[in-house]
Write an enzyme that holds these catalytic residues in place. Sequence first.
Site, mmCIF file in Angstrom:
data_model
loop_
_atom_site.group_PDB
_atom_site.id
_atom_site.type_symbol
_atom_site.label_atom_id
_atom_site.label_comp_id
_atom_site.label_asym_id
_atom_site.label_seq_id
_atom_site.Cartn_x
_atom_site.Cartn_y
_atom_site.Cartn_z
ATOM 1 N N ARG A 1 0.837 -1.217 0.000
ATOM 2 C CA ARG A 1 0.000 0.000 0.000
ATOM 3 C C ARG A 1 0.867 1.260 0.000
ATOM 4 O O ARG A 1 0.541 2.253 -0.630
ATOM 5 C CB ARG A 1 -0.904 0.031 1.242
ATOM 6 C CG ARG A 1 -2.028 -0.969 1.213
ATOM 7 C CD ARG A 1 -2.763 -0.948 2.543
ATOM 8 N NE ARG A 1 -3.540 0.264 2.722
ATOM 9 C CZ ARG A 1 -4.853 0.364 2.481
ATOM 10 N NH1 ARG A 1 -5.517 -0.683 2.076
ATOM 11 N NH2 ARG A 1 -5.484 1.506 2.662
ATOM 12 N N ASN B 1 -10.229 17.299 4.655
ATOM 13 C CA ASN B 1 -11.162 16.180 4.538
ATOM 14 C C ASN B 1 -12.536 16.627 5.022
ATOM 15 O O ASN B 1 -12.641 17.452 5.936
ATOM 16 C CB ASN B 1 -10.680 15.014 5.407
ATOM 17 C CG ASN B 1 -11.475 13.738 5.195
ATOM 18 O OD1 ASN B 1 -12.026 13.507 4.131
ATOM 19 N ND2 ASN B 1 -11.533 12.910 6.224
ATOM 20 N N HIS C 1 -16.183 15.233 6.575
ATOM 21 C CA HIS C 1 -16.724 14.057 7.262
ATOM 22 C C HIS C 1 -18.184 14.324 7.641
ATOM 23 O O HIS C 1 -18.491 15.393 8.184
ATOM 24 C CB HIS C 1 -15.902 13.757 8.516
ATOM 25 C CG HIS C 1 -16.349 12.518 9.208
ATOM 26 N ND1 HIS C 1 -16.039 11.252 8.737
ATOM 27 C CD2 HIS C 1 -17.119 12.333 10.308
ATOM 28 C CE1 HIS C 1 -16.591 10.351 9.525
ATOM 29 N NE2 HIS C 1 -17.252 10.971 10.484
ATOM 30 N N GLY D 1 -0.863 9.440 11.644
ATOM 31 C CA GLY D 1 -1.205 8.602 12.788
ATOM 32 C C GLY D 1 -2.036 7.394 12.409
ATOM 33 O O GLY D 1 -2.511 6.676 13.277
ATOM 34 N N ASP E 1 -9.644 10.556 11.390
ATOM 35 C CA ASP E 1 -10.717 11.549 11.489
ATOM 36 C C ASP E 1 -10.493 12.494 12.670
ATOM 37 O O ASP E 1 -11.424 13.154 13.116
ATOM 38 C CB ASP E 1 -12.074 10.846 11.619
ATOM 39 C CG ASP E 1 -12.501 10.210 10.305
ATOM 40 O OD1 ASP E 1 -12.132 10.748 9.242
ATOM 41 O OD2 ASP E 1 -13.193 9.186 10.337
HETATM 42 C C1 GRF Z 1 -19.570 12.688 2.022
HETATM 43 O O1 GRF Z 1 -20.649 12.460 2.894
HETATM 44 C C2 GRF Z 1 -18.321 12.984 2.800
HETATM 45 O O2 GRF Z 1 -18.564 13.634 4.012
HETATM 46 C C3 GRF Z 1 -17.770 11.616 3.047
HETATM 47 O O3 GRF Z 1 -18.029 10.898 1.868
HETATM 48 C C4 GRF Z 1 -19.199 11.437 1.257
HETATM 49 C C5 GRF Z 1 -18.862 11.733 -0.183
HETATM 50 O O4 GRF Z 1 -19.984 12.121 -0.940
HETATM 51 N N1 GRF Z 1 -16.364 11.676 3.381
HETATM 52 P P1 GRF Z 1 -19.780 12.627 -2.430
HETATM 53 O O5 GRF Z 1 -19.028 11.533 -3.182
HETATM 54 O O6 GRF Z 1 -18.991 13.892 -2.386
HETATM 55 O O7 GRF Z 1 -21.145 12.822 -2.988
#
Ligand code: GRF
Length: 210
Positions: A70, A112, A114, A148, A154
């Site tokens: 990886r 990122n 989330h 990490g 996250d």
């Molecule tokens: C989103 O809900 C984001 O928060 C998560 O993955 C999803 C991606 O959705 N990390 P999209 O592919 O941008 O529609």
Amino acid sequence: MKKRLVVFASGNGSNLQALIDACAQQRLHAEITLVITNRRTAYAAERAAQAGIPHRYEPLRPWLQNGKERADYDAYLAEIVAEQQPHAIVLAGWMHVFADLFIERFYGRILNVHPALLPAFPGAHAISDALAYGVKVTGVTVMYIWPGGLLNYDNGPIILQEVVPVYDDDDEDTLAARIHGVEHRLLPEAVRLHIEEKLEVHGRHVRLRP
Ligand code: GRF
């Protein structure tokens, strides 16, 4: 001069679309110079094509099938990214955990999004986890990725968060739709703050510059 963005996406790419639209409408003074996907079915690739943005499909599996690690794949992706000299690298639904070698190389530039209020409900099933738990509110977090490994993935310094209510009659689809609506506003805004150098990071804490 426009700032350069590289976007990683594995799925539908609606957050990629939000970034494409923000650039087109000049809410974001940036150009997406490259989109990288890792799943053949990722609609994000189609969105990139429609917007005339260069796209690369770079799956992990062939690397593993050829006896590579990886980390080799991550090092290869890091080279591709470095060539772009990006101001920000946006993980927009990117379902692959980068090794530290990748994150350390670009640390402070990887954002990122989330679909929960971190540190609640980390991981890949945040929306269904929140629904199953019975919380009354969940939300959206945009943060910097820091090194990490998976457990820390996250947990990076939080740039923006917004609360999304959970209603009694919600199912995963209705809650996801409400969350995505917030993501599509919050992610471009966080990217804007980052590329305009409005953010200061002190340990876990991200502050707006005065
Ligand atoms: C989103 O809900 C984001 O928060 C998560 O993955 C999803 C991606 O959705 N990390 P999209 O592919 O941008 O529609």
